[in-house]
Design a protein around this motif. Structure first.
Motif, PDB file in Angstrom:
ATOM      1  N   GLU A  75       7.812   7.008  10.635  1.00 43.41           N
ATOM      2  CA  GLU A  75       6.450   6.789  10.154  1.00 43.41           C
ATOM      3  C   GLU A  75       6.512   6.314   8.703  1.00 43.41           C
ATOM      4  O   GLU A  75       7.086   6.989   7.839  1.00 43.41           O
ATOM      5  N   LEU A  76       5.932   5.152   8.479  1.00 41.28           N
ATOM      6  CA  LEU A  76       5.847   4.577   7.136  1.00 41.28           C
ATOM      7  C   LEU A  76       4.381   4.440   6.752  1.00 41.28           C
ATOM      8  O   LEU A  76       3.494   4.440   7.609  1.00 41.28           O
TER       9      LEU A  76
ATOM     10  N   TYR B 272      -0.529 -11.882 -12.630  1.00 42.82           N
ATOM     11  CA  TYR B 272      -0.151 -11.938 -11.215  1.00 42.82           C
ATOM     12  C   TYR B 272      -1.305 -11.554 -10.291  1.00 42.82           C
ATOM     13  O   TYR B 272      -1.075 -11.190  -9.134  1.00 42.82           O
ATOM     14  N   TRP B 273      -2.552 -11.636 -10.748  1.00 43.15           N
ATOM     15  CA  TRP B 273      -3.694 -11.168  -9.968  1.00 43.15           C
ATOM     16  C   TRP B 273      -3.890 -11.970  -8.684  1.00 43.15           C
ATOM     17  O   TRP B 273      -4.548 -11.500  -7.744  1.00 43.15           O
ATOM     18  N   ARG B 274      -3.338 -13.158  -8.592  1.00 38.43           N
ATOM     19  CA  ARG B 274      -3.497 -13.958  -7.372  1.00 38.43           C
ATOM     20  C   ARG B 274      -2.677 -13.409  -6.212  1.00 38.43           C
ATOM     21  O   ARG B 274      -2.900 -13.791  -5.060  1.00 38.43           O
ATOM     22  N   THR B 275      -1.721 -12.549  -6.504  1.00 37.01           N
ATOM     23  CA  THR B 275      -0.800 -12.036  -5.496  1.00 37.01           C
ATOM     24  C   THR B 275      -1.192 -10.624  -5.076  1.00 37.01           C
ATOM     25  O   THR B 275      -1.578  -9.808  -5.911  1.00 37.01           O
ATOM     26  N   LYS B 276      -1.072 -10.334  -3.765  1.00 41.88           N
ATOM     27  CA  LYS B 276      -1.242  -8.988  -3.248  1.00 41.88           C
ATOM     28  C   LYS B 276       0.136  -8.348  -3.078  1.00 41.88           C
ATOM     29  O   LYS B 276       1.025  -8.948  -2.468  1.00 41.88           O
ATOM     30  N   VAL B 277       0.303  -7.167  -3.634  1.00 44.74           N
ATOM     31  CA  VAL B 277       1.582  -6.450  -3.568  1.00 44.74           C
ATOM     32  C   VAL B 277       1.470  -5.404  -2.457  1.00 44.74           C
ATOM     33  O   VAL B 277       0.630  -4.500  -2.539  1.00 44.74           O
ATOM     34  N   VAL B 278       2.292  -5.551  -1.429  1.00 43.16           N
ATOM     35  CA  VAL B 278       2.293  -4.630  -0.293  1.00 43.16           C
ATOM     36  C   VAL B 278       3.504  -3.718  -0.427  1.00 43.16           C
ATOM     37  O   VAL B 278       4.648  -4.191  -0.407  1.00 43.16           O
ATOM     38  N   VAL B 279       3.271  -2.420  -0.564  1.00 47.62           N
ATOM     39  CA  VAL B 279       4.339  -1.443  -0.778  1.00 47.62           C
ATOM     40  C   VAL B 279       4.556  -0.659   0.515  1.00 47.62           C
ATOM     41  O   VAL B 279       3.600  -0.125   1.093  1.00 47.62           O
ATOM     42  N   PHE B 280       5.813  -0.607   0.962  1.00 43.26           N
ATOM     43  CA  PHE B 280       6.199   0.168   2.140  1.00 43.26           C
ATOM     44  C   PHE B 280       6.966   1.401   1.658  1.00 43.26           C
ATOM     45  O   PHE B 280       7.931   1.282   0.894  1.00 43.26           O
ATOM     46  N   ALA B 281       6.543   2.578   2.102  1.00 40.50           N
ATOM     47  CA  ALA B 281       7.167   3.829   1.666  1.00 40.50           C
ATOM     48  C   ALA B 281       7.181   4.799   2.844  1.00 40.50           C
ATOM     49  O   ALA B 281       6.398   4.652   3.797  1.00 40.50           O
ATOM     50  N   PRO B 282       8.084   5.797   2.817  1.00 41.60           N
ATOM     51  CA  PRO B 282       8.065   6.810   3.878  1.00 41.60           C
ATOM     52  C   PRO B 282       6.771   7.615   3.829  1.00 41.60           C
ATOM     53  O   PRO B 282       6.266   7.931   2.746  1.00 41.60           O
ATOM     54  N   ARG B 283       6.253   7.970   5.006  1.00 45.32           N
ATOM     55  CA  ARG B 283       5.012   8.727   5.030  1.00 45.32           C
ATOM     56  C   ARG B 283       5.231  10.153   4.525  1.00 45.32           C
ATOM     57  O   ARG B 283       4.361  10.728   3.874  1.00 45.32           O
TER      58      ARG B 283
ATOM     59  N   SER C 197      -6.434  -1.090   0.292  1.00 43.47           N
ATOM     60  CA  SER C 197      -6.328  -0.659   1.683  1.00 43.47           C
ATOM     61  C   SER C 197      -4.943  -0.101   1.961  1.00 43.47           C
ATOM     62  O   SER C 197      -3.963  -0.426   1.291  1.00 43.47           O
ATOM     63  N   SER C 198      -4.836   0.755   2.954  1.00 44.45           N
ATOM     64  CA  SER C 198      -3.563   1.362   3.328  1.00 44.45           C
ATOM     65  C   SER C 198      -3.584   1.652   4.824  1.00 44.45           C
ATOM     66  O   SER C 198      -4.650   1.685   5.451  1.00 44.45           O
ATOM     67  N   GLY C 199      -2.415   1.881   5.382  1.00 44.10           N
ATOM     68  CA  GLY C 199      -2.316   2.171   6.805  1.00 44.10           C
ATOM     69  C   GLY C 199      -0.975   2.784   7.132  1.00 44.10           C
ATOM     70  O   GLY C 199      -0.031   2.748   6.331  1.00 44.10           O
ATOM     71  N   ILE C 200      -0.880   3.378   8.318  1.00 46.06           N
ATOM     72  CA  ILE C 200       0.342   4.035   8.789  1.00 46.06           C
ATOM     73  C   ILE C 200       1.031   3.129   9.802  1.00 46.06           C
ATOM     74  O   ILE C 200       0.381   2.575  10.695  1.00 46.06           O
ATOM     75  N   ILE C 201       2.326   2.977   9.642  1.00 45.82           N
ATOM     76  CA  ILE C 201       3.130   2.164  10.557  1.00 45.82           C
ATOM     77  C   ILE C 201       4.018   3.104  11.366  1.00 45.82           C
ATOM     78  O   ILE C 201       4.785   3.892  10.796  1.00 45.82           O
ATOM     79  N   GLU C 202       3.928   3.018  12.682  1.00 40.91           N
ATOM     80  CA  GLU C 202       4.708   3.866  13.575  1.00 40.91           C
ATOM     81  C   GLU C 202       5.747   3.016  14.284  1.00 40.91           C
ATOM     82  O   GLU C 202       5.427   1.997  14.888  1.00 40.91           O
ATOM     83  N   ILE C 203       7.020   3.469  14.194  1.00 39.85           N
ATOM     84  CA  ILE C 203       8.137   2.693  14.741  1.00 39.85           C
ATOM     85  C   ILE C 203       9.041   3.640  15.520  1.00 39.85           C
ATOM     86  O   ILE C 203       9.467   4.675  14.991  1.00 39.85           O
ATOM     87  N   SER C 204       9.328   3.300  16.754  1.00 38.90           N
ATOM     88  CA  SER C 204      10.294   4.086  17.534  1.00 38.90           C
ATOM     89  C   SER C 204      11.663   3.449  17.438  1.00 38.90           C
ATOM     90  O   SER C 204      11.802   2.218  17.423  1.00 38.90           O
ATOM     91  N   ASP C 205      12.690   4.296  17.375  1.00 42.96           N
ATOM     92  CA  ASP C 205      14.062   3.814  17.267  1.00 42.96           C
ATOM     93  C   ASP C 205      14.502   3.220  18.598  1.00 42.96           C
ATOM     94  O   ASP C 205      13.881   3.443  19.645  1.00 42.96           O
ATOM     95  N   SER C 206      15.570   2.453  18.553  1.00 44.87           N
ATOM     96  CA  SER C 206      16.125   1.903  19.789  1.00 44.87           C
ATOM     97  C   SER C 206      16.684   3.030  20.651  1.00 44.87           C
ATOM     98  O   SER C 206      17.126   4.074  20.146  1.00 44.87           O
ATOM     99  N   PHE C 207      16.693   2.816  21.955  1.00 48.61           N
ATOM    100  CA  PHE C 207      17.158   3.838  22.893  1.00 48.61           C
ATOM    101  C   PHE C 207      18.674   3.977  22.821  1.00 48.61           C
ATOM    102  O   PHE C 207      19.408   2.990  22.813  1.00 48.61           O
TER     103      PHE C 207
END
Length: 507
Positions: free
Chosen positions: A405-406, A417-428, A385-395
């Motif tokens: 956007e990540l 290591y199959w018991r573990t889920k590896v979550v990778v964060f990268a620039p969109r 599974s994958s998804g887009i993360i949207e973050i606004s900077d501080s004012f």
């Protein structure tokens, strides 16, 4: 076509299934032959004879041990002592296979020093199992406890002096029948306790005798490695204590004997909880403990990320050093990715698991870049599974608000290591210049006042939107002043397309 094929093959094939080199002599029918230290039998559904050891010792204990073999009640043959290396095997001489006893002990450093007695159980080869496996726990007591304590504490840093209060060196032994209708047997020697570290970092452990409360053995286990433990303080009931670098508390759990999974909690310097998981199993008198974490977070953004579980008022455990760091991003993204920043970014796996809570809302994870606001919560779904993360900077007064956007995608850990889920964060988005000249790109429409970024040939740069209130389009031009901006085009669709850039002098 028209050729004749002549195939030559052996009239007889002999397989060597022993643990050593083998000499075989072939004699005419009616003669007798001596196979030495082996016995011949036919493989199932095969007419090829195979030769293997009558009795073989296999060392799965993770340590060298000495094995003594002597004939039971017969003095015609001398007793034998030999060393079996870790994960090695040793065949018994055929003359000793039918009527002899086998004992084990840890190896002696010198023939004049006897630190351990031989095992309290003598394994009789005349009573080897023929149908079912037999399991034993055998003990080796110190011959001279004072000398042994002085020797081991002087050569090993992971042994506590208190371990000798009721010390025993334990082996788990399994005796398995060999090939049916033969008198062969395999003797497997293993540790009574095996700890495996399935974390991406070094794990500190200690074993505590439940009866005396004393630490019997302690040490470190590197990533992906196993540590055999032979000292259980003379008590079958012991507790294990674990600790990780950066955490101030230890987690203690009892050593189980049945299949089960448990959780344990570690506290960082801010008393925030990290949840680890343990899996217990028991086989062949060997209790195995696996230590792992449900999620690894991999940061490939090149920027500082902070993580937290939604609906909790604090960030996830283990981020104190990044939390204390003042992190503000410059106007030019090219300045965000210097070497020092890359080194400080959490490129090593970050351990995460949901902290149990009373809140009935679904557990989600929020992410923060530098001093930005927190993102909306994302659900850590299944593998792939994958998804887009949207973050606004501080004012920031007088400046447009940046918009990040990540992308987060989830993989299953590989191999053990199959018991573990590896979550990778990268620039969109990553802009790559594969042309032969410098290019400049910017968020559209570029009026000469907004941020524009220059890329040299074959260079690349992650792209985030400089203005939250702008349109999600990009313009590109060659960096020389005599070139005009291209038209607007989107970058959120996968594919190829063509755009034009015009020179000012073009007619």
């Amino acid at each position: 076509k028209g050729s004749r094929v002549v195939t030559l093959r052996s009239h007889a094939v002999i397989y060597n299934a022993t643990a050593a080199s083998l000499e075989v002599s072939v004699t005419p029918t009616g003669w007798t032959s001596d196979f030495g230290e082996a016995e011949a039998y036919s493989l199932a559904n095969s007419s090829y004879p195979s030769i293997r050891d009558l009795t073989r010792t296999v060392n799965l204990s993770g340590r060298r041990f000495e094995e003594r073999v002597n004939t039971d009640g017969l003095n015609v043959l001398p007793h034998l002592i030999f060393v079996v290396e870790p994960f090695g095997s040793f065949p018994l001489p055929v003359l000793y296979c039918q009527q002899s006893v086998i004992r084990f002990r840890p190896p002696q450093e010198d023939s004049s020093d006897t630190f351990y007695q031989w095992s309290d159980i003598a394994f009789d080869t005349s009573r080897l199992p023929r149908k079912k496996d037999r399991h034993f726990i055998t003990k080796c007591k110190p011959a001279d406890p004072d000398a042994l304590m002085g020797h081991l504490t002087g050569t090993s840093s992971n042994l506590s002096s208190s371990m000798f209060d009721s010390s025993t060196f334990l082996y788990g032994v399994r005796m398995s029948p060999g090939v049916p209708d033969t008198k062969s047997c395999t003797v497997v020697v293993a540790p009574p306790l095996l700890i495996e570290n399935l974390l991406p970092c070094t794990l500190e452990y200690s074993l505590i005798c439940k009866r005396s409360g004393q630490t019997t053995v302690e040490g470190e286990i590197e990533r992906g490695m196993e540590r055999p433990v032979h000292f259980l303080g003379g008590s079958d009931q012991s507790t294990l204590s674990f600790k990780l670098a950066g955490f101030v508390s230890r987690a203690v759990v009892e050593v189980g004997t049945s299949l089960s999974t448990e959780t344990l909690e570690l506290l960082d310097d801010q008393k925030r909880v990290l949840v680890l998981r343990l899996e217990f199993s028991s086989s062949d008198n060997v209790r195995k403990v696996l230590v792992y974490c449900k999620y690894w977070f991999i940061n490939k953004t090149g920027l500082r990320l902070l993580y937290k579980q939604m609906y909790l008022g604090y960030i996830a455990a283990g981020q104190s050093k990044w939390e204390r760091e003042v992190c503000k991003l410059a106007d030019n993204p090219a300045d965000w990715y210097d070497d020092s920043r890359t080194e400080k970014s959490q490129e090593k796996p970050f351990l995460f698991d949901y902290v149990p809570k009373i809140d009935i809302r679904e557990s989600r994870v929020s992410v923060k870049i530098a001093d930005s606001t927190w993102s909306k919560g994302i659900v850590l779904g299944g593998e792939g599974s994958s998804g887009i993360i949207e973050i606004s900077d501080s004012f920031q007064p007088g400046k447009p608000t940046r918009y990040f956007e990540l992308v987060a995608y989830i993989e299953r850990g590989r191999t053990k290591y199959w018991r573990t889920k590896v979550v990778v964060f990268a620039p969109r988005y990553v802009v790559v210049n594969q042309t032969e000249s410098n290019i400049t790109f910017a968020q559209a429409p570029h009026d000469g006042k907004g941020q524009a970024y220059e890329l040299q040939p074959q260079a690349q740069l992650p792209f985030h939107w400089p203005n939250l209130n702008g349109i999600s389009r990009v313009q590109v031009k060659q960096s020389q002043n005599d070139w005009l901006w291209s038209g607007y085009f989107p970058i959120d669709n996968i594919g190829s397309f063509t755009f034009k850039m015009r020179n000012k002098d073009a007619t």
